[in-house]
Design a protein around this motif. Sequence first.
Motif, PDB file in Angstrom:
ATOM      1  N   ASP B 220      44.179  44.125  44.922  1.00 51.33           N
ATOM      2  CA  ASP B 220      43.346  45.187  44.364  1.00 51.33           C
ATOM      3  C   ASP B 220      41.898  44.751  44.213  1.00 51.33           C
ATOM      4  N   ASP B 221      41.663  43.538  43.794  1.00 46.98           N
ATOM      5  CA  ASP B 221      40.289  43.061  43.618  1.00 46.98           C
ATOM      6  C   ASP B 221      40.278  41.544  43.497  1.00 46.98           C
ATOM      7  N   GLU B 222      39.861  40.904  44.586  1.00 45.06           N
ATOM      8  CA  GLU B 222      39.954  39.451  44.595  1.00 45.06           C
ATOM      9  C   GLU B 222      39.000  38.803  43.592  1.00 45.06           C
ATOM     10  N   ILE B 223      37.792  39.371  43.478  1.00 46.25           N
ATOM     11  CA  ILE B 223      36.813  38.769  42.565  1.00 46.25           C
ATOM     12  C   ILE B 223      37.294  38.878  41.123  1.00 46.25           C
ATOM     13  N   ALA B 224      37.802  40.063  40.772  1.00 45.85           N
ATOM     14  CA  ALA B 224      38.301  40.242  39.411  1.00 45.85           C
ATOM     15  C   ALA B 224      39.508  39.351  39.163  1.00 45.85           C
ATOM     16  N   ALA B 225      40.335  39.159  40.208  1.00 48.65           N
ATOM     17  CA  ALA B 225      41.516  38.307  40.036  1.00 48.65           C
ATOM     18  C   ALA B 225      41.096  36.882  39.704  1.00 48.65           C
ATOM     19  N   SER B 226      40.093  36.366  40.438  1.00 54.19           N
ATOM     20  CA  SER B 226      39.691  34.995  40.128  1.00 54.19           C
ATOM     21  C   SER B 226      38.972  34.944  38.782  1.00 54.19           C
TER      22      SER B 226
END
Lengths: 257, 383
Positions: B220-226
Amino acid sequence: MSDERTPILETRKLGITFGGLVAVSDFNIKIFKGELVGLIGPNGAGKTTVFNMLTGVYKPTEGSVLLDGQVLNGKKTHQFVAAGVARTFQNIRLFKQMTVLENVLVAFTKDIHYGMLDSLFRTPRYWKTEKELKTKALDLLSIFHLEDKADYIAANLPYGQQRKLEIARALATDMKLLLLDEPAAGMNPTETAELLDCINAIRNRFGIAILLIEHDMSLVMNVCERIQVIDYGVTIAKGLPEEIAKNPKVIAAYLGQ
Amino acid sequence: MIKNRTLQGYILNTLVIAVLLIVFSFVKEAFGKAGDFKLIIAPSIWQCCYLIILAASLNMTLGFLGQLSLGHCGFMAIGAYAAALISLAAERAGVFSDKSGPAFILVLVGCILIAGVLAAIVGLLVGIPALRLKGDYLAIITLGFGMIIVNIINNLPFAGQEGLALGSASASLYKNGLGFGTALKVTYIWVALAVTMISVAMMFMYVRSKYGRAIRAIRDDEIAASASGINTAFYKVFTFAYSAFFAGVAGALYACSNATLSTASFAFANGGILNSTFVVVMVVLGGMGSLTGSIVAAIIMFIVNYQIKNGVWVKLLPLWLQNIFAFPMLVYAVILIIVIMFRPKGIFGIYELSLRNFFSDMKRQRQNRLAQKQESKEALNNE
């Protein structure tokens, strides 16, 4: 301010250049436990760039970031989070296809100790951990009055609640420093007032340090204990809200000379 | 009445599977020796089984992790060749002579496991560099890796381009190795069913745990996941390898159900059923992010493929249509276009078909959805 305490966040001469462009230079800030500091500046001043350096998205080209006295230079974003920095985004970044509850549960991932075998065989440890986390997540959501929407798909929440969910998710990482990037952007005055209550509630309950980027001056002047102003990547003023409001440099930066 | 909804689900699913298996065993007893079951249905079940595992495993990377991988059949080829070569070696070493007895079962299970592990190792080696890229670039590089794997197998001295039947392994898979003839396919049909059920269950447990949550967050959102503390590189590579493991297992089942192996059948653009695009079509049709969707879609696509090639009704169609059917890839392409036009989410979207929900909360879910829609509409109006 007693400078003997170790600040939660300290940056020393932090700077970054993109090619030849100096985006931020000589950025120094100290934030202590329980403080709420505002970071303001005109559009394009480099505020979000500072946030990106504080969370490991960009690698600073000079200077260093210290969290609780520990140098974090060169670490990856998830290592910054593990050390205790959590953030929200200017344009909301939720896990849109997941439920509200799952959005919060994701942020617990780094603290989950069950492994591959536990999840494959559904051991008691797996069930226990998942149950505990669910309670913890619902507890967090209840601060933002989202607990009865736990099963909603995140993308279906109204805008204001999406903002709140993002803050809840950031809180779930068990951080010492919370970075809020324009939390009130696009909110109406009622929603902003609600958000203000939330921010105060979080501070009282968790006793964390908060660094806030905001354009809504009433919000900044109301809640921030100290404010730092940057323009073209350079710090032009630091101080109490009243001092900042009167500072001729700040007025010039915002209104032009 | 059992209160715990998870337990309810487990019990219900176990019951239904048990009933299905009992019915199936009766059918097998009754028709096991009859022509149609032996010649058509049993081989079809074998084929469906490895297609299901293949589609579900690709869904892990494509649907749950959100990374387009076009080289999935490469991992399947590794599994197939590993299983075949090990079984041939075991036969030569005299571990088993005829295809029965506990020694053969042991070899069979060992082959399937080693096939999976080898594919997973290669998946790891491919994944570490490849998953630094995203989107189209990742698709191109995985496509390339898929071709490279097939070419390497082609040029291995003991695997050979002609397939194992004529290659320098110099032994027929059917005669001496894992390959099952029609009679053995009926005898060992439980192997295919058990491996499929265990594999799908393992994938389910994976996506319904912290791992699944983490990879869906990355999708869904790689930046938010990290920024939520997830080590994105680790979860991406690990999931890629995990999905390669099951592709390898599917490959081992493929080796079991064929008399010969040929690398041509794993090539990217072969006209048959086993190419990486066909698997992508299955995943998209079933719904990216729904394992049950992949199972259903694998069966549908198998039937479509089978009917196009063998259906009696095809002969009744006008000649030009029959000519098109000679190129099944065209039909799959049309199916993909239709799905994307009218139901881009696929049959199931991201929902899983759940017996428990099917029986008890269809009504409740519909109410919830309506309420949710109403609310978001109101929220829009307020803004």
